[in-house]
Scaffold this motif. Structure first.
Motif, PDB file in Angstrom:
ATOM      1  N   LYS A 197      44.490  40.556  26.897  1.00 15.26           N
ATOM      2  CA  LYS A 197      43.340  40.462  27.701  1.00 15.26           C
ATOM      3  C   LYS A 197      43.112  38.884  28.146  1.00 15.26           C
ATOM      4  O   LYS A 197      42.096  39.265  29.248  1.00 15.26           O
ATOM      5  N   CYS A 198      42.682  38.094  27.058  1.00 12.89           N
ATOM      6  CA  CYS A 198      42.195  36.787  27.532  1.00 12.89           C
ATOM      7  C   CYS A 198      43.456  36.309  28.382  1.00 12.89           C
ATOM      8  O   CYS A 198      42.592  34.949  29.170  1.00 12.89           O
ATOM      9  N   GLY A 199      44.449  36.260  28.319  1.00 10.23           N
ATOM     10  CA  GLY A 199      45.358  35.715  29.146  1.00 10.23           C
ATOM     11  C   GLY A 199      44.814  36.176  30.586  1.00 10.23           C
ATOM     12  O   GLY A 199      44.500  34.895  31.837  1.00 10.23           O
ATOM     13  N   ASN A 200      44.176  37.816  30.608  1.00 14.65           N
ATOM     14  CA  ASN A 200      44.208  37.792  32.390  1.00 14.65           C
ATOM     15  C   ASN A 200      42.372  37.187  32.734  1.00 14.65           C
ATOM     16  O   ASN A 200      42.363  36.919  33.454  1.00 14.65           O
ATOM     17  N   ASN A 201      41.364  37.811  31.373  1.00 11.78           N
ATOM     18  CA  ASN A 201      40.453  37.599  32.001  1.00 11.78           C
ATOM     19  C   ASN A 201      41.025  35.884  32.337  1.00 11.78           C
ATOM     20  O   ASN A 201      39.548  35.161  33.565  1.00 11.78           O
ATOM     21  N   TRP A 202      41.695  34.386  31.445  1.00 14.05           N
ATOM     22  CA  TRP A 202      41.167  33.154  31.900  1.00 14.05           C
ATOM     23  C   TRP A 202      41.984  32.816  33.295  1.00 14.05           C
ATOM     24  O   TRP A 202      41.702  32.141  33.873  1.00 14.05           O
ATOM     25  N   ASP A 203      43.151  34.249  33.578  1.00  8.06           N
ATOM     26  CA  ASP A 203      43.340  33.580  34.981  1.00  8.06           C
ATOM     27  C   ASP A 203      42.720  33.728  36.173  1.00  8.06           C
ATOM     28  O   ASP A 203      42.838  33.295  36.608  1.00  8.06           O
ATOM     29  N   GLY A 204      42.049  34.882  35.925  1.00  7.85           N
ATOM     30  CA  GLY A 204      40.718  35.411  36.631  1.00  7.85           C
ATOM     31  C   GLY A 204      39.358  34.252  36.646  1.00  7.85           C
ATOM     32  O   GLY A 204      39.228  33.911  37.666  1.00  7.85           O
ATOM     33  N   ASN A 205      38.993  33.224  35.644  1.00  6.79           N
ATOM     34  CA  ASN A 205      38.460  32.600  35.954  1.00  6.79           C
ATOM     35  C   ASN A 205      38.794  30.531  36.857  1.00  6.79           C
ATOM     36  O   ASN A 205      37.583  30.713  37.407  1.00  6.79           O
ATOM     37  N   LEU A 206      40.229  30.907  36.476  1.00  7.96           N
ATOM     38  CA  LEU A 206      40.459  30.098  36.947  1.00  7.96           C
ATOM     39  C   LEU A 206      40.682  30.720  38.742  1.00  7.96           C
ATOM     40  O   LEU A 206      40.218  29.713  39.888  1.00  7.96           O
ATOM     41  N   LYS A 207      41.141  31.769  39.153  1.00  5.86           N
ATOM     42  CA  LYS A 207      40.991  32.117  40.310  1.00  5.86           C
ATOM     43  C   LYS A 207      39.657  32.480  41.192  1.00  5.86           C
ATOM     44  O   LYS A 207      39.143  32.276  42.826  1.00  5.86           O
ATOM     45  N   LYS A 208      38.607  33.015  40.343  1.00 10.58           N
ATOM     46  CA  LYS A 208      37.278  32.269  40.832  1.00 10.58           C
ATOM     47  C   LYS A 208      36.780  31.215  41.255  1.00 10.58           C
ATOM     48  O   LYS A 208      35.137  30.969  40.762  1.00 10.58           O
ATOM     49  N   GLN A 209      36.850  30.154  40.198  1.00 10.48           N
ATOM     50  CA  GLN A 209      36.711  28.807  40.237  1.00 10.48           C
ATOM     51  C   GLN A 209      35.486  28.973  39.003  1.00 10.48           C
ATOM     52  O   GLN A 209      34.793  27.296  39.525  1.00 10.48           O
ATOM     53  N   VAL A 210      35.375  29.458  38.382  1.00 10.86           N
ATOM     54  CA  VAL A 210      34.767  29.388  36.925  1.00 10.86           C
ATOM     55  C   VAL A 210      34.927  28.465  36.005  1.00 10.86           C
ATOM     56  O   VAL A 210      34.248  27.613  35.100  1.00 10.86           O
ATOM     57  N   TRP A 211      36.369  28.764  35.939  1.00  8.25           N
ATOM     58  CA  TRP A 211      37.460  26.819  35.532  1.00  8.25           C
ATOM     59  C   TRP A 211      38.219  26.390  36.590  1.00  8.25           C
ATOM     60  O   TRP A 211      38.520  26.762  37.503  1.00  8.25           O
TER      61      TRP A 211
END
Length: 324
Positions: A197-211
């Motif tokens: 779940k952490c990995g999926n969320n972090w991948d999503g953060n990159l795609k949303k460009q909040v990371w």
């Protein structure tokens, strides 16, 4: 003798510039830290489920805890162990209370003062709080940094996180873009509910460009950070956009302070030598014989009782300097 074209094509591999001689050691350190990583991801995901119902004091307590996990994650440095196993075998959360006396300078309250203001104004759509993290080691330490970053977003202490890593494989366990992406993908694929779940969320953060991940050659050049504005003005301008810059690790501390033999009581802000793109904080376990900002007599007392206190990795600092 010239190599025949057919043989040259047959044995052609990736360009040498993309080869990381340290990758095997970094990957092994990550896998040997699985128990600690799973415990940390579990703690964070259980925390995240309740974050909206947590009081201001509870959020502050959780922030301090994850900040200290990130601090002590800096112990997992393959350079200090000469490449030998230096992974985190058990949950780092269990040892925080025992390690508290080893934090020689703790400016966590200063960080909270900056970030809690963002949380209070988070309902304003125009309000953006940017945190920059200048990374140090891949492996377990990187996971602690990513958990802390996710907490900052989840708790609305920040609205975007910018990570800065090395653009080439450099000093043993330093994080590159490849390490950053690889770590997230490993967590996504993990056979563990909360790690994936952490990995999926972090991948999503990159795609949303909040990371956002940045790399820059300056981080591997032989310059003190006070020279950044002249040597790498584009990077300095980028850091000026930040509300708070977190510098991880010992080498970043050495470059922040010019790697000079300062007196122990010299203020951190003075040792920065006018380097101040934004409010900044060093999160570091001590592995080199330099330390500033201590109380009178503190360094001398430690030297007398523990001659290796500046290089053993036993002690740490969370050391803040406001924008001048």
């Amino acid at each position: 003798m010239a190599v025949p074209c057919s043989l040259s094509a047959k044995f052609k591999g990736p360009p040498i510039c993309s080869f990381d001689v340290f990758k095997e050691g970094k990957d092994e350190s990550f896998f040997q830290s699985q128990q600690a990583i799973s415990a940390l991801c579990t703690f964070f995901q259980e925390l995240a489920k309740e974050i909206k119902d947590r009081s201001e004091e509870q959020v502050k307590e959780a922030f301090f805890k994850l900040l200290q996990v990130s601090l002590w994650g800096n112990k997992c440095d393959l350079s200090i162990s000469s490449g030998e196993d230096n992974s985190q075998k058990c949950s780092p959360l269990n040892s925080l209370a025992a390690l508290q006396p080893c934090i020689l300078v703790d400016d966590s309250e200063c960080l909270w003062s900056i970030l809690s203001h963002s949380r209070k104004t988070s309902n304003c759509k125009e309000s953006v709080t940017r945190i920059d993290v200048v990374l140090d080691n891949a492996g377990f330490e990187l996971v602690t940094d990513l958990v802390l970053a996710d907490f900052l977003l989840t708790s609305k202490l920040a609205t975007e996180i910018h990570f800065h890593g090395k653009c080439i494989p450099w000093f043993v366990s330093d994080t590159t873009k490849s390490d950053f992406r690889w770590t997230i993908q490993q967590l996504r694929a993990a056979n563990h509910r909360w790690m994936s779940k952490c990995g999926n969320n972090w991948d999503g953060n990159l795609k949303k460009q909040v990371w956002v991940y940045h790399d820059h050659l300056f981080w591997t050049l032989p310059y003190e950070f006070c020279e950044m504005a002249q040597v790498a003005p584009d990077l300095y301008t980028e850091l000026q956009k930040s509300d708070l810059v977190l510098f991880k690790g010992d080498l970043n501390y050495r470059k922040l302070t010019g790697d000079r033999k300062w007196d122990f009581t010299v203020p951190f802000s003075q040792a920065l030598n006018r380097f101040h793109p934004a409010p900044l904080c060093s999160i570091r376990t001590l592995k080199a014989d330099i330390q500033v900002g201590l109380k009178s007599g503190q360094g001398e007392q430690l030297t007398s009782s523990e001659p290796t206190w500046m290089t053993s990795g036993k002690y740490g600092v969370i050391q803040f300097s406001a924008l001048a």
